[in-house]
Design a protein around this motif. Structure first.
Motif, PDB file in Angstrom:
ATOM      1  N   ALA A 159       0.833  -1.205   0.000  1.00 21.64           N
ATOM      2  CA  ALA A 159       0.000   0.000   0.000  1.00 21.64           C
ATOM      3  C   ALA A 159       0.870   1.259   0.000  1.00 21.64           C
ATOM      4  O   ALA A 159       0.584   2.233  -0.704  1.00 21.64           O
ATOM      5  CB  ALA A 159      -0.925  -0.007   1.213  1.00 21.64           C
ATOM      6  N   LYS A 160       1.943   1.228   0.780  1.00 25.23           N
ATOM      7  CA  LYS A 160       2.869   2.360   0.826  1.00 25.23           C
ATOM      8  C   LYS A 160       3.553   2.554  -0.522  1.00 25.23           C
ATOM      9  O   LYS A 160       3.712   3.684  -1.003  1.00 25.23           O
ATOM     10  CB  LYS A 160       3.916   2.131   1.914  1.00 25.23           C
ATOM     11  CG  LYS A 160       4.895   3.283   2.079  1.00 25.23           C
ATOM     12  CD  LYS A 160       5.885   3.002   3.202  1.00 25.23           C
ATOM     13  CE  LYS A 160       6.855   4.172   3.370  1.00 25.23           C
ATOM     14  NZ  LYS A 160       7.853   3.906   4.435  1.00 25.23           N
ATOM     15  N   LYS A 163       0.934   4.082  -2.922  1.00 28.31           N
ATOM     16  CA  LYS A 163       0.589   5.458  -2.558  1.00 28.31           C
ATOM     17  C   LYS A 163       1.718   6.433  -2.867  1.00 28.31           C
ATOM     18  O   LYS A 163       1.492   7.536  -3.373  1.00 28.31           O
ATOM     19  CB  LYS A 163       0.241   5.527  -1.069  1.00 28.31           C
ATOM     20  CG  LYS A 163      -0.156   6.921  -0.596  1.00 28.31           C
ATOM     21  CD  LYS A 163      -0.492   6.922   0.890  1.00 28.31           C
ATOM     22  CE  LYS A 163      -0.856   8.324   1.364  1.00 28.31           C
ATOM     23  NZ  LYS A 163      -1.174   8.341   2.825  1.00 28.31           N
ATOM     24  N   GLU A 164       2.967   6.019  -2.576  1.00 26.64           N
ATOM     25  CA  GLU A 164       4.116   6.915  -2.723  1.00 26.64           C
ATOM     26  C   GLU A 164       4.896   6.685  -4.016  1.00 26.64           C
ATOM     27  O   GLU A 164       5.880   7.378  -4.261  1.00 26.64           O
ATOM     28  CB  GLU A 164       5.061   6.728  -1.530  1.00 26.64           C
ATOM     29  CG  GLU A 164       4.419   7.028  -0.187  1.00 26.64           C
ATOM     30  CD  GLU A 164       5.354   6.751   0.978  1.00 26.64           C
ATOM     31  OE1 GLU A 164       6.491   6.273   0.728  1.00 26.64           O
ATOM     32  OE2 GLU A 164       4.961   7.009   2.126  1.00 26.64           O
ATOM     33  N   ASN A 165       4.464   5.708  -4.814  1.00 29.59           N
ATOM     34  CA  ASN A 165       5.236   5.287  -5.990  1.00 29.59           C
ATOM     35  C   ASN A 165       6.685   5.024  -5.583  1.00 29.59           C
ATOM     36  O   ASN A 165       7.639   5.548  -6.163  1.00 29.59           O
ATOM     37  CB  ASN A 165       5.179   6.332  -7.105  1.00 29.59           C
ATOM     38  CG  ASN A 165       5.878   5.844  -8.374  1.00 29.59           C
ATOM     39  OD1 ASN A 165       5.947   4.642  -8.633  1.00 29.59           O
ATOM     40  ND2 ASN A 165       6.413   6.778  -9.157  1.00 29.59           N
ATOM     41  N   GLY A 189      -0.764  -7.976  -4.908  1.00 30.77           N
ATOM     42  CA  GLY A 189      -1.591  -7.927  -6.101  1.00 30.77           C
ATOM     43  C   GLY A 189      -0.875  -8.504  -7.301  1.00 30.77           C
ATOM     44  O   GLY A 189       0.364  -8.494  -7.370  1.00 30.77           O
ATOM     45  N   GLU A 190      -1.628  -8.989  -8.270  1.00 39.02           N
ATOM     46  CA  GLU A 190      -1.059  -9.668  -9.437  1.00 39.02           C
ATOM     47  C   GLU A 190      -0.101  -8.787 -10.240  1.00 39.02           C
ATOM     48  O   GLU A 190       0.846  -9.283 -10.855  1.00 39.02           O
ATOM     49  CB  GLU A 190      -2.190 -10.146 -10.364  1.00 39.02           C
ATOM     50  CG  GLU A 190      -3.087 -11.212  -9.763  1.00 39.02           C
ATOM     51  CD  GLU A 190      -2.431 -12.584  -9.772  1.00 39.02           C
ATOM     52  OE1 GLU A 190      -2.417 -13.222 -10.838  1.00 39.02           O
ATOM     53  OE2 GLU A 190      -1.931 -13.001  -8.714  1.00 39.02           O
ATOM     54  N   GLY A 232       7.503  -3.083  -5.958  1.00 40.02           N
ATOM     55  CA  GLY A 232       7.207  -1.769  -6.513  1.00 40.02           C
ATOM     56  C   GLY A 232       6.452  -1.943  -7.812  1.00 40.02           C
ATOM     57  O   GLY A 232       5.678  -2.890  -7.966  1.00 40.02           O
ATOM     58  N   SER A 233       6.697  -1.038  -8.745  1.00 37.74           N
ATOM     59  CA  SER A 233       6.032  -1.148 -10.043  1.00 37.74           C
ATOM     60  C   SER A 233       7.032  -0.903 -11.154  1.00 37.74           C
ATOM     61  O   SER A 233       7.951  -0.088 -11.020  1.00 37.74           O
ATOM     62  CB  SER A 233       4.878  -0.144 -10.149  1.00 37.74           C
ATOM     63  OG  SER A 233       5.352   1.181  -9.994  1.00 37.74           O
TER      64      SER A 233
END
Length: 234
Positions: A159-160, A163-165, A189-190, A232-233
């Motif tokens: 979640a952090k 929210k913060e990328n 999450g997937e 991360g993403s």
């Protein structure tokens, strides 16, 4: 009278990864009068690898182990005597997820020069190779051992991160690497990206970043070796 100096000395992360250390470190270890190290055996062996002529017996040694604060009186005496003081941890860089912070903080409070030497940090090397956000990141140490607490922490970090990328990094005891990996796949999450960086700087170095969805297809088996995890993403 010359002033004391504190030298922060990195040690190789992997036994076969000492080529990641710059050659000039040997000059600094020879210049030190006294050492405060996480583990005596590891430090002495490492310094001999860096310089086979290094005279172990000519130096004063103190082991930090798990009670760094207990060494404050000895460290203070060394500063007062204008010694050149070396600090090193078990591997990587002292003070970065390793002992050394308390003694370095004491040196700063006493206006003693502190010189960090260039060396490998598994945290930064993982971040560099992950493809995840290197502008905003946090290292979170070890996650809880118990499954429910660990799941809660994983979800909070995700979640952090969203929210913060930001990139969230953490570590696990090697024999629990696969247990943590499965917890990540179960609770994230997937589309969340997970980086696994194992045996960084060694000849067996293995660093991969995939989404949870893709990791689930891979049947990956994480080695029971020092490993960093990051989410991360991409």
């Amino acid at each position: 009278m010359s002033k004391a100096t504190v030298i922060l000395i990195p040690i190789g992360i992997a036994e076969d990864g000492y080529d990641s250390l710059p050659a000039y470190i040997s000059e600094y270890i020879n210049s030190c009068d006294i050492f405060f190290v996480e583990n005596l055996r590891t430090a002495r062996r490492a310094f001999k690898k860096l310089d086979r002529h290094f005279d172990i017996d000519a130096k004063e040694w103190h082991e930090i182990d798990k009670n760094e604060a207990a060494l404050i009186p000895v460290f203070t005496k060394a500063m007062d005597a204008s010694k050149t003081i070396g600090i090193s941890s078990e591997s990587g860089c002292p003070g970065i997820a390793d002992p050394g912070q308390i003694l370095v903080g004491l040196a700063q409070k006493n206006n003693i020069p502190v010189k960090p030497l260039v060396g490998p940090s598994s945290i930064l090397l993982t971040l560099m190779a992950s493809g995840l956000n290197g502008q905003s990141f946090s290292f979170n140490g070890y996650l809880p051992i118990h499954e429910a607490d660990r799941a809660k922490k994983i979800k909070l970090l995700e979640a952090k991160s969203i929210k913060e990328n930001s990139t969230q990094l953490f570590i696990e005891t090697p024999y629990r690497n696969n247990q943590l990996f499965q917890s990540l796949l179960k609770n994230l999450g997937e589309n969340t990206a997970v980086c696994i960086a194992s045996q960084v700087t060694s000849k067996e170095e293995w660093i991969k970043t995939k989404t949870v969805m893709d990791w689930k297809k891979s049947n990956a088996d994480i080695p029971k070796q020092p490993t960093l995890f990051a989410i991360g993403s991409l």
